[in-house]
Design a protein around this motif. Structure first.
Motif, PDB file in Angstrom:
ATOM      1  N   ARG A  77       0.821  -1.223   0.000  1.00 16.02           N
ATOM      2  CA  ARG A  77       0.000   0.000   0.000  1.00 16.02           C
ATOM      3  C   ARG A  77       0.851   1.267   0.000  1.00 16.02           C
ATOM      4  NH1 ARG A  77      -4.016   0.236   4.618  1.00 16.02           N
ATOM      5  NH2 ARG A  77      -4.797   1.966   3.338  1.00 16.02           N
ATOM      6  N   VAL A  82       2.063   1.933  -5.321  1.00 12.50           N
ATOM      7  CA  VAL A  82       0.694   1.965  -5.857  1.00 12.50           C
ATOM      8  C   VAL A  82       0.591   2.979  -7.008  1.00 12.50           C
ATOM      9  CG1 VAL A  82      -1.739   2.393  -5.307  1.00 12.50           C
ATOM     10  CG2 VAL A  82      -0.267   1.236  -3.635  1.00 12.50           C
ATOM     11  N   ARG A  83       1.140   4.181  -6.781  1.00 12.24           N
ATOM     12  CA  ARG A  83       1.055   5.217  -7.824  1.00 12.24           C
ATOM     13  C   ARG A  83       1.825   4.805  -9.081  1.00 12.24           C
ATOM     14  NH1 ARG A  83      -2.988   6.203  -5.527  1.00 12.24           N
ATOM     15  NH2 ARG A  83      -3.153   7.663  -3.773  1.00 12.24           N
ATOM     16  N   GLU A  86      -0.338   2.210 -10.829  1.00  7.18           N
ATOM     17  CA  GLU A  86      -1.504   2.859 -11.445  1.00  7.18           C
ATOM     18  C   GLU A  86      -1.105   3.584 -12.735  1.00  7.18           C
ATOM     19  OE1 GLU A  86      -2.754   5.262  -8.172  1.00  7.18           O
ATOM     20  OE2 GLU A  86      -4.259   3.781  -7.466  1.00  7.18           O
ATOM     21  N   PRO A  92      -6.949   2.096 -11.648  1.00 10.58           N
ATOM     22  CA  PRO A  92      -6.878   1.474 -10.318  1.00 10.58           C
ATOM     23  C   PRO A  92      -6.399   0.024 -10.405  1.00 10.58           C
ATOM     24  CG  PRO A  92      -9.179   1.906 -10.940  1.00 10.58           C
ATOM     25  CD  PRO A  92      -8.328   2.505 -12.004  1.00 10.58           C
ATOM     26  N   TYR A  94      -5.188  -3.786  -8.102  1.00 15.34           N
ATOM     27  CA  TYR A  94      -5.248  -4.595  -6.881  1.00 15.34           C
ATOM     28  C   TYR A  94      -4.051  -5.551  -6.927  1.00 15.34           C
ATOM     29  CZ  TYR A  94      -7.012  -8.592  -9.571  1.00 15.34           C
ATOM     30  OH  TYR A  94      -7.140  -9.641 -10.476  1.00 15.34           O
ATOM     31  N   THR A 258     -10.591  -5.673  -5.054  1.00 14.17           N
ATOM     32  CA  THR A 258     -10.863  -4.317  -4.560  1.00 14.17           C
ATOM     33  C   THR A 258      -9.644  -3.432  -4.819  1.00 14.17           C
ATOM     34  OG1 THR A 258     -12.033  -5.399  -2.733  1.00 14.17           O
ATOM     35  CG2 THR A 258     -11.611  -3.014  -2.529  1.00 14.17           C
ATOM     36  N   PRO A 259      -9.823  -2.225  -5.367  1.00 16.24           N
ATOM     37  CA  PRO A 259      -8.647  -1.381  -5.637  1.00 16.24           C
ATOM     38  C   PRO A 259      -7.833  -1.150  -4.362  1.00 16.24           C
ATOM     39  CG  PRO A 259     -10.619  -0.425  -6.618  1.00 16.24           C
ATOM     40  CD  PRO A 259     -11.081  -1.570  -5.772  1.00 16.24           C
ATOM     41  N   VAL A 260      -6.500  -1.185  -4.499  1.00 17.77           N
ATOM     42  CA  VAL A 260      -5.618  -0.911  -3.354  1.00 17.77           C
ATOM     43  C   VAL A 260      -5.719   0.571  -3.014  1.00 17.77           C
ATOM     44  CG1 VAL A 260      -3.206  -0.825  -2.596  1.00 17.77           C
ATOM     45  CG2 VAL A 260      -3.982  -2.703  -4.040  1.00 17.77           C
ATOM     46  N   THR A 261      -5.903   0.892  -1.716  1.00 14.20           N
ATOM     47  CA  THR A 261      -5.879   2.312  -1.333  1.00 14.20           C
ATOM     48  C   THR A 261      -4.480   2.602  -0.770  1.00 14.20           C
ATOM     49  OG1 THR A 261      -6.808   1.597   0.774  1.00 14.20           O
ATOM     50  CG2 THR A 261      -8.317   2.617  -0.788  1.00 14.20           C
ATOM     51  N   ALA A 262      -3.795   3.567  -1.394  1.00 13.86           N
ATOM     52  CA  ALA A 262      -2.427   3.904  -0.979  1.00 13.86           C
ATOM     53  C   ALA A 262      -2.443   4.540   0.408  1.00 13.86           C
ATOM     54  CB  ALA A 262      -1.811   4.860  -1.994  1.00 13.86           C
ATOM     55  N   GLU A 264      -0.723   7.213   3.273  1.00 15.21           N
ATOM     56  CA  GLU A 264      -0.433   8.641   3.105  1.00 15.21           C
ATOM     57  C   GLU A 264       0.974   8.835   2.515  1.00 15.21           C
ATOM     58  OE1 GLU A 264      -0.604   6.908   5.768  1.00 15.21           O
ATOM     59  OE2 GLU A 264       1.240   7.244   6.904  1.00 15.21           O
TER      60      GLU A 264
END
Ligand code: 6CS
Ligand code: FE
Length: 269
Positions: A77, A82-83, A86, A92, A94, A258-262, A264
């Motif tokens: 994450r 992740v970026r 993407e 998005p 996973y 489910t899309p990975v949420t990065a 902070e």
């Protein structure tokens, strides 16, 4: 000499053209120490996710660690991964697959020439190769300890392999992670492609990381050196490319698209 911003090579530009990209930054020594500690702990466990070199007790690979180890769960994450995924996939993503290929000193066996997408299309019914492998070097990787070798541009050639093998599939996932792979690119073809396109060794200091394409032809040799060459590989897949009904074990093929949420920006392990 620094490249003027307007001619800086974009990650996407190089990845689309050559099928691989080396990130300009490295993970910290602290992050690497945490990951190596998790890898050691998991490697010592007896569980299906841990596979061994043929006929030995040397761990060849560990799989699906992001699903049960909290350092690995945070790693996938981290925003810089992740970026990047993407950007290269174009939307998005996973985590499709997570593994560490240990390539132990003296015992780490080769990975014959192959294309990862051949496994994902044929064994998991993945529809397209719109995914990306992020490879993180956990150890110092040099020419003598069995570095990953890729053939730039070969990701644009579609799947090249011995279709006779594909016709007689084993259905045995251990044949997809051993030194005797079920879907390979014949060495004669790989050698000719290497002549035409050249090759690139994935070498560097611990914490370096690269992206490479699911269809790029790649291999690695036996590790005959005293230096381990552990490579942590995260495969991020486009959420629109998730296989409908994968049959292989979940530790090889995630069922959660489910899309990975990065985390902070600036998050550490
Ligand atoms: O079967 C698989 O999913 C794995 N096997 C290889 C040789 N590369 C792709 C992937 O890690
Ligand atoms: Fe591979």
């Amino acid at each position: 000499m620094t490249l003027a911003p307007d001619i800086a090579i974009s990650a996407k530009g190089q990845y689309d053209r050559e099928g691989w990209y080396q990130a300009p930054t490295r993970f910290s020594a602290e992050d690497m120490a945490k990951l190596r500690a998790s890898v050691e702990a998991i490697s010592a466990q007896t569980r299906p996710e841990v596979v061994y070199e043929k006929g030995t007790e040397a761990v060849r690979a560990i799989h699906g660690c992001h699903a049960f180890d909290e350092v690995c769960a945070r790693l996938v994450r981290l925003p810089q991964l992740v970026r990047l995924a993407e950007e290269l996939v174009g939307g998005p993503v996973y985590v499709y697959q997570f593994k560490v290929n240990l390539k132990q000193p003296h015992e780490g066996a080769a990975w014959p020439w192959h294309q990862d997408f051949a496994f994902w299309e044929r064994e998991d019914s993945m529809l397209t190769d719109n995914a990306v492998n992020i490879a993180i070097l956990l150890d110092d990787v040099h020419e003598e300890n069995g570095p990953l070798k890729v053939i730039p541009g070969s990701h644009l050639l579609g799947l090249i392999d011995e279709d006779t093998k594909a016709a007689a599939r084993s259905g045995d996932w251990t044949q997809h992670v051993s030194a005797d792979l079920e879907h390979t690119v014949p060495a004669t073809i790989a050698d000719r492609l290497a002549e035409e396109h050249g090759t690139r060794l994935v070498v560097g200091e611990p914490g370096s990381y690269y992206a490479f394409h699911p269809t790029i032809v790649h291999s690695s040799t036996d590790n005959r050196s005293p230096d381990r060459r552990a490579l942590l590989l995260i495969t991020y897949n486009s959420v629109s490319n998730a296989p409908v009904a994968p049959a292989r074990p979940e530790f090889l093929v995630s069922r959660d698209a489910t899309p990975v949420t990065a985390l902070e920006p600036g998050a550490q392990l």
